[in-house]
Design a protein around this motif. Structure first.
Motif, PDB file in Angstrom:
ATOM      1  N   ILE A   1      -4.035  33.885  27.384  1.00 41.39           N
ATOM      2  CA  ILE A   1      -5.285  33.701  26.446  1.00 41.39           C
ATOM      3  C   ILE A   1      -6.261  32.741  26.590  1.00 41.39           C
ATOM      4  O   ILE A   1      -7.427  33.095  26.767  1.00 41.39           O
ATOM      5  N   ASN A   2      -5.637  31.628  26.944  1.00 37.95           N
ATOM      6  CA  ASN A   2      -6.777  30.724  27.201  1.00 37.95           C
ATOM      7  C   ASN A   2      -7.605  30.894  28.560  1.00 37.95           C
ATOM      8  O   ASN A   2      -8.616  30.363  28.626  1.00 37.95           O
ATOM      9  N   ARG A   3      -6.795  31.404  29.518  1.00 36.59           N
ATOM     10  CA  ARG A   3      -7.579  31.720  30.603  1.00 36.59           C
ATOM     11  C   ARG A   3      -8.756  32.812  30.459  1.00 36.59           C
ATOM     12  O   ARG A   3      -9.964  32.392  31.068  1.00 36.59           O
ATOM     13  N   ILE A   4      -8.449  33.792  29.690  1.00 38.03           N
ATOM     14  CA  ILE A   4      -9.311  34.833  29.246  1.00 38.03           C
ATOM     15  C   ILE A   4     -10.473  34.064  28.489  1.00 38.03           C
ATOM     16  O   ILE A   4     -11.793  34.336  28.780  1.00 38.03           O
ATOM     17  N   ILE A   5     -10.213  33.385  27.708  1.00 32.40           N
ATOM     18  CA  ILE A   5     -11.147  32.879  26.630  1.00 32.40           C
ATOM     19  C   ILE A   5     -12.072  31.753  27.493  1.00 32.40           C
ATOM     20  O   ILE A   5     -13.380  31.602  27.584  1.00 32.40           O
ATOM     21  N   SER A   6     -11.725  30.899  28.364  1.00 31.90           N
ATOM     22  CA  SER A   6     -12.238  30.035  29.024  1.00 31.90           C
ATOM     23  C   SER A   6     -13.380  30.787  29.989  1.00 31.90           C
ATOM     24  O   SER A   6     -14.399  30.386  30.243  1.00 31.90           O
ATOM     25  N   TYR A   7     -12.772  31.639  30.678  1.00 35.00           N
ATOM     26  CA  TYR A   7     -13.722  32.696  31.458  1.00 35.00           C
ATOM     27  C   TYR A   7     -14.814  33.126  30.687  1.00 35.00           C
ATOM     28  O   TYR A   7     -16.158  33.220  31.213  1.00 35.00           O
ATOM     29  N   CYS A   8     -14.623  33.624  29.649  1.00 40.21           N
ATOM     30  CA  CYS A   8     -15.402  34.189  28.984  1.00 40.21           C
ATOM     31  C   CYS A   8     -16.656  33.158  28.019  1.00 40.21           C
ATOM     32  O   CYS A   8     -17.751  33.653  28.019  1.00 40.21           O
ATOM     33  N   GLU A   9     -16.140  32.037  28.103  1.00 42.45           N
ATOM     34  CA  GLU A   9     -17.022  30.858  27.638  1.00 42.45           C
ATOM     35  C   GLU A   9     -17.776  30.242  28.678  1.00 42.45           C
ATOM     36  O   GLU A   9     -18.926  29.623  28.534  1.00 42.45           O
ATOM     37  N   GLU A  10     -17.358  30.781  30.036  1.00 45.34           N
ATOM     38  CA  GLU A  10     -17.859  30.064  31.166  1.00 45.34           C
ATOM     39  C   GLU A  10     -18.937  31.041  31.928  1.00 45.34           C
ATOM     40  O   GLU A  10     -19.797  30.599  32.718  1.00 45.34           O
TER      41      GLU A  10
ATOM     42  N   GLY B   1     -18.704  45.516  17.002  1.00 50.69           N
ATOM     43  CA  GLY B   1     -18.516  46.906  18.003  1.00 50.69           C
ATOM     44  C   GLY B   1     -18.169  46.423  19.331  1.00 50.69           C
ATOM     45  O   GLY B   1     -18.026  47.323  20.342  1.00 50.69           O
ATOM     46  N   VAL B   2     -18.464  45.256  19.953  1.00 47.85           N
ATOM     47  CA  VAL B   2     -18.386  44.860  21.224  1.00 47.85           C
ATOM     48  C   VAL B   2     -17.003  44.476  21.271  1.00 47.85           C
ATOM     49  O   VAL B   2     -16.510  43.410  20.827  1.00 47.85           O
ATOM     50  N   GLY B   3     -16.241  44.984  22.458  1.00 45.28           N
ATOM     51  CA  GLY B   3     -14.849  44.523  22.744  1.00 45.28           C
ATOM     52  C   GLY B   3     -14.535  44.703  24.258  1.00 45.28           C
ATOM     53  O   GLY B   3     -15.373  44.998  24.965  1.00 45.28           O
ATOM     54  N   PHE B   4     -13.473  44.173  24.341  1.00 45.48           N
ATOM     55  CA  PHE B   4     -12.913  44.092  25.980  1.00 45.48           C
ATOM     56  C   PHE B   4     -12.916  45.205  26.614  1.00 45.48           C
ATOM     57  O   PHE B   4     -12.909  45.654  27.578  1.00 45.48           O
ATOM     58  N   ASP B   5     -12.376  46.293  25.708  1.00 41.12           N
ATOM     59  CA  ASP B   5     -12.129  47.842  26.453  1.00 41.12           C
ATOM     60  C   ASP B   5     -13.399  48.291  26.955  1.00 41.12           C
ATOM     61  O   ASP B   5     -13.332  48.773  28.089  1.00 41.12           O
ATOM     62  N   GLY B   6     -14.444  48.113  26.461  1.00 38.22           N
ATOM     63  CA  GLY B   6     -16.132  48.395  26.632  1.00 38.22           C
ATOM     64  C   GLY B   6     -16.488  47.535  27.840  1.00 38.22           C
ATOM     65  O   GLY B   6     -16.803  48.115  28.980  1.00 38.22           O
ATOM     66  N   LEU B   7     -16.346  45.998  27.685  1.00 38.32           N
ATOM     67  CA  LEU B   7     -16.956  45.228  28.754  1.00 38.32           C
ATOM     68  C   LEU B   7     -16.181  45.493  29.863  1.00 38.32           C
ATOM     69  O   LEU B   7     -16.954  45.244  30.997  1.00 38.32           O
ATOM     70  N   ALA B   8     -14.924  45.401  30.028  1.00 43.01           N
ATOM     71  CA  ALA B   8     -14.072  45.454  31.183  1.00 43.01           C
ATOM     72  C   ALA B   8     -14.446  46.638  32.128  1.00 43.01           C
ATOM     73  O   ALA B   8     -14.337  46.498  33.343  1.00 43.01           O
ATOM     74  N   GLU B   9     -14.787  47.723  31.466  1.00 42.88           N
ATOM     75  CA  GLU B   9     -15.220  48.873  32.434  1.00 42.88           C
ATOM     76  C   GLU B   9     -16.645  48.551  33.087  1.00 42.88           C
ATOM     77  O   GLU B   9     -17.072  49.388  34.342  1.00 42.88           O
ATOM     78  N   HIS B  10     -17.635  47.499  32.654  1.00 40.72           N
ATOM     79  CA  HIS B  10     -18.670  47.324  33.385  1.00 40.72           C
ATOM     80  C   HIS B  10     -18.580  46.117  34.220  1.00 40.72           C
ATOM     81  O   HIS B  10     -19.631  45.560  34.600  1.00 40.72           O
ATOM     82  N   LEU B  11     -17.548  45.124  33.734  1.00 39.69           N
ATOM     83  CA  LEU B  11     -17.697  43.738  34.330  1.00 39.69           C
ATOM     84  C   LEU B  11     -16.350  43.592  34.931  1.00 39.69           C
ATOM     85  O   LEU B  11     -15.276  43.298  34.397  1.00 39.69           O
ATOM     86  N   PRO B  12     -16.364  43.853  36.437  1.00 38.73           N
ATOM     87  CA  PRO B  12     -15.144  44.045  37.179  1.00 38.73           C
ATOM     88  C   PRO B  12     -14.205  42.843  37.110  1.00 38.73           C
ATOM     89  O   PRO B  12     -12.843  42.939  37.090  1.00 38.73           O
ATOM     90  N   ASN B  13     -14.886  41.592  37.122  1.00 40.05           N
ATOM     91  CA  ASN B  13     -14.007  40.455  37.083  1.00 40.05           C
ATOM     92  C   ASN B  13     -13.350  40.057  35.834  1.00 40.05           C
ATOM     93  O   ASN B  13     -12.577  39.646  36.005  1.00 40.05           O
ATOM     94  N   LEU B  14     -14.150  40.639  34.951  1.00 42.92           N
ATOM     95  CA  LEU B  14     -13.461  40.242  33.612  1.00 42.92           C
ATOM     96  C   LEU B  14     -12.305  41.276  33.533  1.00 42.92           C
ATOM     97  O   LEU B  14     -11.108  40.951  32.937  1.00 42.92           O
ATOM     98  N   LYS B  15     -12.327  42.501  33.974  1.00 42.56           N
ATOM     99  CA  LYS B  15     -11.250  43.483  34.008  1.00 42.56           C
ATOM    100  C   LYS B  15     -10.140  42.728  34.793  1.00 42.56           C
ATOM    101  O   LYS B  15      -8.912  42.996  34.415  1.00 42.56           O
ATOM    102  N   GLU B  16     -10.409  42.299  35.913  1.00 36.60           N
ATOM    103  CA  GLU B  16      -9.263  41.629  37.019  1.00 36.60           C
ATOM    104  C   GLU B  16      -8.424  40.435  36.158  1.00 36.60           C
ATOM    105  O   GLU B  16      -7.532  40.364  36.365  1.00 36.60           O
ATOM    106  N   ILE B  17      -9.371  39.711  35.286  1.00 37.32           N
ATOM    107  CA  ILE B  17      -8.751  38.404  34.573  1.00 37.32           C
ATOM    108  C   ILE B  17      -7.777  39.090  33.582  1.00 37.32           C
ATOM    109  O   ILE B  17      -6.559  38.743  33.638  1.00 37.32           O
TER     110      ILE B  17
END
Length: 623
Positions: free
Chosen positions: A470-479, A513-529
């Motif tokens: 959880i912290n890894r995902i949050i850190s990635y999103c904040e950075e 309305g913005v969530g990981f489900d939608g963002l991950a489909e357009h941001l491959p690195n986020l999906k990988e994390i």
């Protein structure tokens, strides 16, 4: 057998089972005394677990190393996440369970718990010496001694069942009442009183016209009760809905004089939030219909539970009224609904650990404390079992604060406010419900439970893995910054304003309305994390998303928790005309007008005054 234990638990219901397993798992030599080993953790009323706020309690029980969540997942025949249209602070899991398999799974769990004996007998007398509990004497004259005693007798203490003008002693249908045990406790200065609850008619599904009902299917996504990886294994079944009508109401109204609730036969107080069908007609005379929910009792039975039709009217009237509902016009019943009165003990006589203030080593948990519901009982049982084991070891009690758990809210309400009606948990009772979400109970409680010895190493290790990811995902999103050309197509598709420049992913998550489900489909690195999660990746990403999306609200609520500790200094007597404050609940206005509390803290402890009501008064005082 020497009948000498550290912890002796009286009663094999939901509170008793959680108390016994918790104490035993902490290493205390424990004995569970129950009247019938074949009805361990019987679901006396609805065969369902969870619901609004109750689901949060079950997730807390699981996070603490208790059993209810695991057993519910193993025996669930329908699962739903309630309140999805609202914020995640009030999302509440609920499962319909197979009644018989629920009992079997609990029995298997108890049989495989080290340090735990089960004895089938009935407590008749509490043994006390020098204001210290020593054990019990059973109806067969067997004396069982223990350093601590946990009483979880449910509705059995001097239980009296009502159907019409007929009365039968019993703690549940076809099960005997427990005589004498209440008196052996009140003999030592502990006060008791009476409460009432009820249960509906049971229907044979072969006689139901399902074509006249609306199916209510469950959900099949990743949500469940336990934080451990044990998903639903049984076939998933629908529930069904329909409504009463004026024809049924006419029959019920004509028979109200025969209802024990209205002919003076029942004097005790019933649950406000689970009224009988006759109470609904009297309370809401202008309503032409009331919803009914027909719910399966299991995968291998024809028995169904008619939720919404709790009654203690004569069985002939119940059946005739049911037959006026089109879908139930040919209904056959297994047994009618009934009401039951039983003894409970004033919970203000307890310490926050649920130990008696009067008799050392005596604990109470469940309906004997004036609560209603399996979940409230299980939460109390776990806390009582833990504290009984801690007392035996000479350690400090385990007490959760109101901003740590719904169980903490429940026990604080019971021990400081007391009860004047059966207590049921709601999200509105918790002033810190943004901090007490169903998704983060493990974050709040699992490390504490591991330190106490309730939660085992596998649960602790999984939480540490989950927390790190959880912290890894949050850190990635904040950075990590996102450019407009990477994401504007997605934002436009959901009606969100396009980016004019680069922003951090965390800022995007904060948008409605913005969530990981939608963002991950357009941001491959986020999906990988996200995909790197060891398992339960959907649950992990949901937890991370919720923490980011509601970060400001969460921080604000933590600040508010500090302010609430100063309520004792805020004088309110004479400041308000409560009848004119319409933001307060009706129940709150009535009780504040009658009692006229001196301070806001005193007001907060009045039954029926919720934390949200206190927040209204705080705002009006500019605090």
């Amino acid at each position: 057998m020497k009948f000498k234990y550290d912890v002796l638990v009286i009663g094999g219901g939901h509170a008793g089972c959680e108390a016994a397993t918790a104490a035993a798992n902490m290493g205390a030599k424990t004995c569970l005394v129950t009247m019938d080993m074949n009805k361990i953790a019987q679901m006396s009323c609805n065969p369902a677990v969870g619901g609004i706020a109750k689901g949060q309690i079950v997730r807390e029980i699981d996070a603490l190393g208790g059993q209810m969540g695991l057993i519910t997942d193993a025996t669930a025949i329908q699962f739903r996440m309630l309140n999805r249209s609202k914020g995640p602070a009030v999302w509440s899991p609920r499962a319909q369970c197979d009644r018989e398999k629920f009992i079997s799974e609990w029995k298997r769990t108890l049989d495989h718990t080290d340090n735990l004996d089960i004895f089938q007998d009935q407590a008749d007398e509490l043994l006390v010496k020098d204001n210290k509990a020593l054990g019990v004497r059973t109806i067969w004259g067997i004396e069982i001694y223990a350093r601590t005693v946990v009483v979880t007798a449910g509705t059995f203490l001097n239980g009296l069942m009502h159907i019409g003008r007929r009365q039968v002693e019993g703690g549940r249908c076809s099960e005997p009442a427990v005589k004498n045990f209440t008196e052996s406790i009140t003999h030592w200065g502990i006060t008791s009183s009476r409460m009432k609850t009820g249960t509906p008619v049971r229907i044979d599904k072969r006689s139901v016209h399902f074509e006249d009902m609306e199916a209510q299917p469950g959900e099949t996504d990743y949500h469940q009760f336990s934080y451990l990886d044990r998903h639903r294994e049984l076939p998933q079944l629908p529930c069904w809905t329909c409504s009463t009508n004026e024809e049924a109401h006419e029959i019920l109204r004509a028979g109200v004089a025969e209802s024990p609730l209205f002919n003076g036969q029942i004097q005790s107080t019933g649950p406000r939030y689970c009224p009988s069908i006759e109470t609904k007609l009297v309370t809401f005379p202008d309503k032409n219909s009331h919803p009914l929910f027909l719910e399966p009792e299991g995968v291998d039975t024809n028995e169904m539970y008619l939720n919404g039709f709790s009654s203690s009217m004569p069985w002939e009237i119940q059946l005739e009224a049911i037959h006026r509902v089109p879908a139930l016009r040919d209904a056959k019943i297994y047994r009618p609904g009934y009401a039951i009165e039983y003894d409970y003990f004033d919970p203000t006589q307890l310490k926050p650990s649920l130990e008696s203030k009067i008799i050392e080593g005596l604990f109470f948990a469940g309906q004997v404390n004036g609560t209603t519901g399996y979940e409230e009982a299980g939460g109390q049982g776990l806390v009582a079992g833990v504290n009984a084991a801690l007392l035996c070891a000479g350690n400090e009690p385990f007490v959760m604060k109101r901003d740590e758990s719904y169980i903490g809210v429940l026990i604080d309400d019971l021990t400081t406010k007391g009860v004047d009606e059966p207590y049921r948990m709601f999200t509105s009772r918790a002033e810190y419900r943004i901090l007490l979400r169903q998704d983060d109970a493990d974050a709040r409680l699992t490390e504490k439970a591991y330190e106490l010895g309730i939660a085992k190493r596998d649960r602790y290790d999984w939480w540490i893995q989950k927390k790190e990811h959880i912290n890894r995902i949050i850190s990635y999103c904040e950075e990590t910054a996102v450019k407009p050309n990477e994401i504007n197509g997605y934002l436009d598709s959901i009606g969100s304003s396009p980016l004019q420049g680069t922003v951090k992913i965390a800022d995007l998550i904060a948008r409605p309305g913005v969530g990981f489900d939608g963002l991950a489909e357009h941001l491959p690195n986020l999906k990988e994390i996200i995909e790197q999660s060891p398992n339960r990746k959907e649950e992990i990403s949901e937890a991370a998303e919720t923490k980011m999306k509601y970060k400001g609200y969460i921080e604000r609520e933590r600040v508010f928790a500090e302010k609430m500790r100063r309520l004792e200094d805020i004088k309110i007597k004479g400041h308000f005309n409560y009848s004119e404050i319409h933001d307060l609940s009706t129940e709150c206005r009535q009780k504040l007008e009658r009692i006229q509390p001196e301070t806001l803290a005193q007001a907060s402890r009045i039954p029926g005054v919720s934390p949200s009501d206190i927040n209204v008064l705080l705002v009006l005082m500019g605090r």
